[in-house]
Write an enzyme that holds these catalytic residues in place. Structure first.
Site, PDB file in Angstrom:
ATOM      1  CB  CYS A 121      -0.911  -0.003   1.221  1.00 36.51           C
ATOM      2  SG  CYS A 121      -2.206  -1.255   1.114  1.00 36.51           S
ATOM      3  N   GLY A 152       4.236   7.044  -1.648  1.00 35.42           N
ATOM      4  CA  GLY A 152       5.611   6.542  -1.640  1.00 35.42           C
ATOM      5  C   GLY A 152       6.480   6.941  -0.468  1.00 35.42           C
ATOM      6  CE  LYS A 166       5.000   4.297   6.846  1.00 35.39           C
ATOM      7  NZ  LYS A 166       3.934   5.203   6.325  1.00 35.39           N
ATOM      8  CG  ASP A 186      -1.994   2.958  -3.121  1.00 36.38           C
ATOM      9  OD1 ASP A 186      -1.532   2.950  -1.965  1.00 36.38           O
ATOM     10  OD2 ASP A 186      -3.135   3.397  -3.387  1.00 36.38           O
ATOM     11  CG  ASP A 213       1.974   2.410   5.720  1.00 38.09           C
ATOM     12  OD1 ASP A 213       1.629   2.356   6.903  1.00 38.09           O
ATOM     13  OD2 ASP A 213       2.195   3.483   5.124  1.00 38.09           O
ATOM     14  CB  CYS A 261      -0.816   6.026  11.143  1.00 31.56           C
ATOM     15  SG  CYS A 261      -2.059   6.361   9.906  1.00 31.56           S
TER      16      CYS A 261
HETATM   17  C1  LIG Z   1      -1.578   4.373   5.024  1.00 31.60           C
HETATM   18  S1  LIG Z   1      -1.787   4.753   3.372  1.00 31.60           S
HETATM   19  C2  LIG Z   1      -0.208   4.434   2.682  1.00 31.60           C
HETATM   20  C3  LIG Z   1       0.813   5.489   2.952  1.00 31.60           C
HETATM   21  C4  LIG Z   1       2.149   5.211   2.260  1.00 31.60           C
HETATM   22  N1  LIG Z   1       2.629   3.881   2.514  1.00 31.60           N
HETATM   23  C5  LIG Z   1       3.204   6.221   2.655  1.00 31.60           C
HETATM   24  O1  LIG Z   1       4.049   5.909   3.490  1.00 31.60           O
HETATM   25  O2  LIG Z   1       3.176   7.329   2.108  1.00 31.60           O
HETATM   26  C6  LIG Z   1      -2.728   3.397   2.804  1.00 31.60           C
HETATM   27  C7  LIG Z   1      -2.808   3.250   1.302  1.00 31.60           C
HETATM   28  O3  LIG Z   1      -3.567   2.098   1.028  1.00 31.60           O
HETATM   29  C8  LIG Z   1      -4.234   2.289  -0.197  1.00 31.60           C
HETATM   30  N2  LIG Z   1      -5.344   1.334  -0.231  1.00 31.60           N
HETATM   31  C9  LIG Z   1      -6.506   1.401   0.420  1.00 31.60           C
HETATM   32  N3  LIG Z   1      -7.257   0.303   0.162  1.00 31.60           N
HETATM   33  C10 LIG Z   1      -6.517  -0.467  -0.658  1.00 31.60           C
HETATM   34  C11 LIG Z   1      -6.738  -1.714  -1.280  1.00 31.60           C
HETATM   35  N4  LIG Z   1      -7.870  -2.405  -1.089  1.00 31.60           N
HETATM   36  N5  LIG Z   1      -5.776  -2.209  -2.082  1.00 31.60           N
HETATM   37  C12 LIG Z   1      -4.637  -1.529  -2.292  1.00 31.60           C
HETATM   38  N6  LIG Z   1      -4.365  -0.321  -1.718  1.00 31.60           N
HETATM   39  C13 LIG Z   1      -5.299   0.182  -0.923  1.00 31.60           C
HETATM   40  C14 LIG Z   1      -4.638   3.741  -0.185  1.00 31.60           C
HETATM   41  O4  LIG Z   1      -4.800   4.233  -1.497  1.00 31.60           O
HETATM   42  C15 LIG Z   1      -3.472   4.384   0.552  1.00 31.60           C
HETATM   43  O5  LIG Z   1      -2.565   4.931  -0.360  1.00 31.60           O
END
Ligand SMILES: C[S@@+](CC[C@H](N)C(=O)[O-])C[C@H]1O[C@@H](n2cnc3c(N)ncnc32)[C@H](O)[C@@H]1O
Length: 378
Positions: A201, A205, A207, A225, A269, A322
């Site tokens: 996820c 970017g 992480k 993502d 994440d 988080c």
């Molecule tokens: C916590 S954020 C990620 C933050 C990112 N890792 C960072 O450090 O900048 C969670 C991410 O999960 C994605 N997401 C939500 N549901 C999802 C799914 N079913 N499959 C894939 N990605 C998903 C969202 O678009 C979002 O970008």
């Protein structure tokens, strides 16, 4: 600033549509008011966030401007003397009632929640001192002893007033703006240079960039993502940071990974309620529900099981959210452990090698975060 601060803040607050996020409305407003300048923008943001932090102390019948001024006054009084408001009052008014059933509401946590958040920077590994010198007003993070600072920690707390996005170091990719707890996720993953990791996820970017840096730009990070928009921002950031060891693909969180390789490590994440970010984003306290938490916990368990399938024998799986709600943290991790006998809890490069940790805002002056790690048995 021309207009008064309370007028600007009141306009933002009044533009928040039901169910929408105040920080998005704030970004939109500031984007349309280019004349405000860095100091003005910061003041408007502070006023809007103070409003949502102290919402339940304000008088609804007063004008939005008066309520903004009331919130700023409460903030100033609290900053001068945090003990001036009893923890019981904070538990009753600063957070929604359902939260007490999902986490411990200590006085330290509640008091931290009512303060303004710290601004954290991640310098590239080994460059923290040089970045701090270049910026001024930046000091290295010091972690409380039980956490112990991993060797590659390059977090700096910025106390200056410059618009960091305009700093040469930001534009050249020498540093990123990234919360300290998020940086500890990368360090808990501890990827080896030359390995293959999947950031499942990856979003914009944050992480992925860190994993790549910890791998010294060697090996491969798959960044996926479901959001094409977020992945396009990731690509821009990667170019700025000079990160070359990644590939990106859309993954909607159903079925297997969009590549065949089994990975040395997978980082999930996961999407979460974001309770750990409520100091930074106080409006979310009033829009997030217990139903959201329960639904997200089910999504997290599903994503974790899918992500696990791409870990090679001996490889690592890292789960991060988080948030600090029991449903999304220990319960998801316990559920995964119970259903996956081929994974064992694995030590992390922080918290004395514990296989899971809750990073608390009151300990770090950073977002609340839960991290758990496993190793796939050979
Ligand atoms: C916590 S954020 C990620 C933050 C990112 N890792 C960072 O450090 O900048 C969670 C991410 O999960 C994605 N997401 C939500 N549901 C999802 C799914 N079913 N499959 C894939 N990605 C998903 C969202 O678009 C979002 O970008």
């Amino acid at each position: 600033m021309g207009e008064t601060l309370e007028n600007h803040a009141a306009r933002v607050i009044q533009s928040v549509r039901p169910g929408a996020a105040a920080d998005a409305a704030l970004r939109e407003y500031l984007g349309g008011n280019r004349t405000l300048g860095a100091v003005g923008r910061r003041s408007v943001s502070r006023a809007v966030f103070a409003y949502y932090r102290w919402l339940n102390w304000l008088v609804p019948s007063q004008s939005a401007q008066k309520r903004v001024l009331g919130a700023l006054e409460l903030q100033a009084r609290f900053d001068r003397d945090p003990s001036s408001i009893k923890a019981e009052a904070l538990a009753a008014r600063a957070v929604p009632a359902w939260l007490a059933g999902e986490m411990e509401l200590s006085a330290g946590y509640l008091r931290r929640l009512q303060q303004e958040p710290a601004l954290w920077i991640r310098a590239k590994v080994g460059t923290a001192q040089a970045v701090a010198r270049g910026l001024g007003s930046a000091e290295p993070a010091s972690l409380p002893p039980p956490l112990a600072a991993p060797a590659d920690l390059s977090a700096l707390r910025y106390r200056g007033t410059a618009d960091l996005h305009k700093e040469p170091g930001f534009q050249s990719g020498a540093f990123e703006i990234q919360d300290l707890s998020s940086q500890l996720v990368g360090l808990a993953a501890s990827p080896e240079p030359g390995g293959t990791w999947w950031d499942a996820c990856a979003g914009e970017g944050g992480k992925t960039l860190h994993l790549s840096d910890l791998m010294r730009n060697k090996g491969l990070v798959w960044a996926t993502d479901r959001s094409v928009r977020r992945l396009s921002i990731l690509k821009r950031r990667a170019a700025r940071a000079g990160m070359f060891n990644y590939r990106s693909a859309v993954w909607t969180g159903t079925g297997t990974a969009p590549f065949r390789t089994k990975c040395d490590g997978v980082l999930l994440d996961a999407p979460c309620s974001g309770v750990g970010t409520w100091q930074r984003n106080p409006h979310a306290r009033w829009t997030t529900t217990l139903d959201d938490v329960k639904e997200l916990a089910a999504v997290q368990s599903g994503l974790l099981a899918l992500a696990a399938a791409s870990v090679k024998p001996g490889g690592r799986l890292v789960y991060a959210v988080c948030t600090l709600t029991r449903s999304e943290t220990s319960e998801v991790a316990d559920g995964f452990g119970a259903a996956h006998a081929d994974f064992e809890p694995a030590p992390m490069a922080l918290a004395g090698g514990a296989p899971r940790v809750s990073l608390l805002p009151e300990d770090l002056d950073a977002n609340g975060m839960f991290i758990a790690a496993w190793r796939r048995l050979r």
